[in-house]
Design a protein around this motif. Structure first.
Motif, PDB file in Angstrom:
ATOM      1  N   THR A 282      34.374  -8.145  30.383  1.00 48.97           N
ATOM      2  CA  THR A 282      34.419  -9.416  31.095  1.00 48.97           C
ATOM      3  C   THR A 282      32.979  -9.850  31.301  1.00 48.97           C
ATOM      4  OG1 THR A 282      36.463  -8.815  32.222  1.00 48.97           O
ATOM      5  CG2 THR A 282      35.168 -10.610  33.188  1.00 48.97           C
TER       6      THR A 282
ATOM      7  N   ARG B 158      38.894  -5.441  37.325  1.00 45.33           N
ATOM      8  CA  ARG B 158      39.320  -6.833  37.262  1.00 45.33           C
ATOM      9  C   ARG B 158      38.438  -7.618  38.201  1.00 45.33           C
ATOM     10  NH1 ARG B 158      43.926  -7.973  41.240  1.00 45.33           N
ATOM     11  NH2 ARG B 158      43.688  -6.180  42.575  1.00 45.33           N
TER      12      ARG B 158
ATOM     13  N   THR C 149      38.950  -2.463  41.202  1.00 51.23           N
ATOM     14  CA  THR C 149      38.843  -3.901  41.364  1.00 51.23           C
ATOM     15  C   THR C 149      37.397  -4.256  41.592  1.00 51.23           C
ATOM     16  OG1 THR C 149      41.019  -4.056  42.387  1.00 51.23           O
ATOM     17  CG2 THR C 149      39.524  -5.887  42.778  1.00 51.23           C
TER      18      THR C 149
ATOM     19  N   ALA D 246      36.205  -4.472  30.859  1.00 47.41           N
ATOM     20  CA  ALA D 246      37.481  -5.108  31.192  1.00 47.41           C
ATOM     21  C   ALA D 246      38.605  -4.093  31.372  1.00 47.41           C
ATOM     22  CB  ALA D 246      37.858  -6.119  30.116  1.00 47.41           C
TER      23      ALA D 246
ATOM     24  N   SER E  44      36.364 -13.177  28.278  1.00 47.30           N
ATOM     25  CA  SER E  44      36.560 -11.844  27.736  1.00 47.30           C
ATOM     26  C   SER E  44      36.013 -11.889  26.328  1.00 47.30           C
ATOM     27  CB  SER E  44      38.046 -11.481  27.711  1.00 47.30           C
ATOM     28  OG  SER E  44      38.541 -11.411  29.019  1.00 47.30           O
TER      29      SER E  44
END
Length: 181
Positions: free
Chosen positions: A145, A172, A11, A168, A125
């Protein structure tokens, strides 16, 4: 502050509490610190950057490129631009040098009397460019991202803009931005 968490597929958690600097990066649940390499040059604003900063195409800017490394492997890329008209000739002209190095945009600009009051971000994205793919260790065209952030002062003047890119498939993005301090 950027925090990379390897748990649950990883993350990237970006919040900007007391420290709004990507330089406060650390790896959660691991003793490994995320390091970065940076290079700063004075250049001219390309059209898209000039538009985001509200300056004339070709105006002088300070551009800094960052490569964030975890376990010596690239995990994030960022490029920032600041109008030289704001920082030129001051102790904060180079984000990585001087007495205000590594304090983040808000901290550095506060040192010269510029109060940053808000940021605008655009997330998307998109396919990785060849250079991004090579640097991040993924395939050309693989999904990344991308975050465009622009900081504004109390007069609604853009004072810095940046582009951040992460893979990506590995991270996240989750964050909050608090400018109350």
């Amino acid at each position: 502050m950027f925090v990379l968490d390897r748990s649950a597929r990883g993350t990237l958690d970006r919040g900007t509490g007391a420290v709004d600097s990507p330089f406060a990066t650390r790896l959660v649940g691991d003793a490994t610190t995320v390091d970065w390499e940076a290079s700063t040059v004075t250049t001219t604003a390309p059209p898209a950057i000039a538009e985001r900063l509200g300056i004339v195409n070709g105006d002088p800017v300070v551009m800094t490129r960052y490569e964030y490394l975890a376990d010596r492997r690239p995990v994030q890329l960022a490029t920032s631009w600041e109008p030289l008209a704001i920082t030129g000739g001051t102790d904060v002209a180079h984000p990585e040098r001087g007495p205000y190095a590594r304090r983040g945009v808000r901290g550095r600009l506060a040192a010269i009397g510029v109060r940053v009051v808000r940021a605008r971000e655009v997330l998307e994205s998109r396919p990785a460019t060849g250079w991004e793919a090579q640097t991040l260790g993924c395939a050309h065209g693989q999904c990344v991202t991308a975050v465009q952030r622009t900081y504004f002062d109390a007069h609604d003047r853009a004072v810095e803009t940046s582009d951040t890119v992460i893979r990506a498939d590995r991270w996240r993005v989750a964050y909050s931005i608090d400018f109350s301090s």
